[in-house]
Enzyme design. Sequence first.
Site, PDB file in Angstrom:
ATOM      1  N   HIS A  99       1.129  -1.039   0.004  1.00  0.00           N
ATOM      2  CA  HIS A  99      -0.021   0.124  -0.383  1.00  0.00           C
ATOM      3  C   HIS A  99       0.959   1.477  -0.403  1.00  0.00           C
ATOM      4  O   HIS A  99       1.992   1.432   0.252  1.00  0.00           O
ATOM      5  CB  HIS A  99      -0.724   0.301   1.013  1.00  0.00           C
ATOM      6  N   HIS A 101       0.971   5.123   0.696  1.00  0.00           N
ATOM      7  CA  HIS A 101       0.385   6.106   1.516  1.00  0.00           C
ATOM      8  C   HIS A 101       0.687   7.151   1.566  1.00  0.00           C
ATOM      9  O   HIS A 101       1.516   7.897   0.460  1.00  0.00           O
ATOM     10  CB  HIS A 101       0.833   6.395   3.392  1.00  0.00           C
TER      11      HIS A 101
HETATM   12  P1  5GP Z   1       1.672   0.289   7.337  1.00  0.00           P
HETATM   13  O1  5GP Z   1       2.422   0.446   8.594  1.00  0.00           O
HETATM   14  O2  5GP Z   1       1.516  -1.236   7.471  1.00  0.00           O
HETATM   15  O3  5GP Z   1       2.567   0.938   6.393  1.00  0.00           O
HETATM   16  O4  5GP Z   1      -0.190   0.842   7.340  1.00  0.00           O
HETATM   17  C1  5GP Z   1      -1.342   0.360   7.403  1.00  0.00           C
HETATM   18  C2  5GP Z   1      -1.902   1.046   7.457  1.00  0.00           C
HETATM   19  O5  5GP Z   1      -3.176   0.691   7.582  1.00  0.00           O
HETATM   20  C3  5GP Z   1      -1.893   2.153   9.089  1.00  0.00           C
HETATM   21  O6  5GP Z   1      -1.582   2.756   9.029  1.00  0.00           O
HETATM   22  C4  5GP Z   1      -3.558   2.092   9.682  1.00  0.00           C
HETATM   23  O7  5GP Z   1      -3.401   3.173  10.388  1.00  0.00           O
HETATM   24  C5  5GP Z   1      -3.834   1.553   8.537  1.00  0.00           C
HETATM   25  N1  5GP Z   1      -5.138   0.064   8.709  1.00  0.00           N
HETATM   26  C6  5GP Z   1      -5.306  -1.151   9.562  1.00  0.00           C
HETATM   27  N2  5GP Z   1      -5.949  -1.477   9.861  1.00  0.00           N
HETATM   28  C7  5GP Z   1      -7.378  -0.679   8.391  1.00  0.00           C
HETATM   29  C8  5GP Z   1      -8.398  -0.917   8.266  1.00  0.00           C
HETATM   30  O8  5GP Z   1      -9.044  -2.004   8.348  1.00  0.00           O
HETATM   31  N3  5GP Z   1      -8.825  -0.380   7.106  1.00  0.00           N
HETATM   32  C9  5GP Z   1      -7.842   0.934   6.563  1.00  0.00           C
HETATM   33  N4  5GP Z   1      -9.204   1.880   5.598  1.00  0.00           N
HETATM   34  N5  5GP Z   1      -6.691   1.262   6.860  1.00  0.00           N
HETATM   35  C10 5GP Z   1      -5.793  -0.072   7.458  1.00  0.00           C
END
Ligand code: 5GP
Length: 137
Positions: A99, A101
């Site tokens: 993903h 951001h």
């Molecule tokens: P990472 O640390 O893996 O780059 O970021 C994962 C992101 O996913 C985090 O910013 C977190 O807030 C978001 N996130 C976690 N669970 C969910 C969810 O169930 N739905 C959505 N829309 N975002 C999520």
Amino acid sequence: MTDCIFCQIVRGERSAYKVYEDAETLAFLDLFPLVEGHTLVIPKAHYIRLQDLNPDLTARVAQAVRAVTEKLEKAFSAPATTIGINNGPAAGQVVPHLHVHILPRYENDGGGTVHSIVRTSPKRSLEEICNLIAKSR
Ligand code: 5GP
Ligand code: ZN
């Protein structure tokens, strides 16, 4: 991958605020936003890291990131955005589905830059580092 929460969003089994969608990609609001408009862009297919994508899907994700960036900057009158991938657990990736951001940014919003993410001083010269990377396959 059935227990992946982002795959669940793609399949409609988990709710999300979708802001962009095309055949191969989806963008939705981060559930725990760092700023209004904090959005995640994903390939609909389950891949963990950027280098797991084939060139065509890489291009499609990049195009979706570009389209969403334009939408966000217009929607929030934001003069800038920070765009980033936590590409692997050591970099802070928590959800193992690639993903991107996208964060709307503003002058004096108190946020950091890419330069604030990590700071480990190189022990090798830039020439050695360049050669190391050039030889890597
Ligand atoms: P990472 O640390 O893996 O780059 O970021 C994962 C992101 O996913 C985090 O910013 C977190 O807030 C978001 N996130 C976690 N669970 C969910 C969810 O169930 N739905 C959505 N829309 N975002 C999520
Ligand atoms: Zn997934």
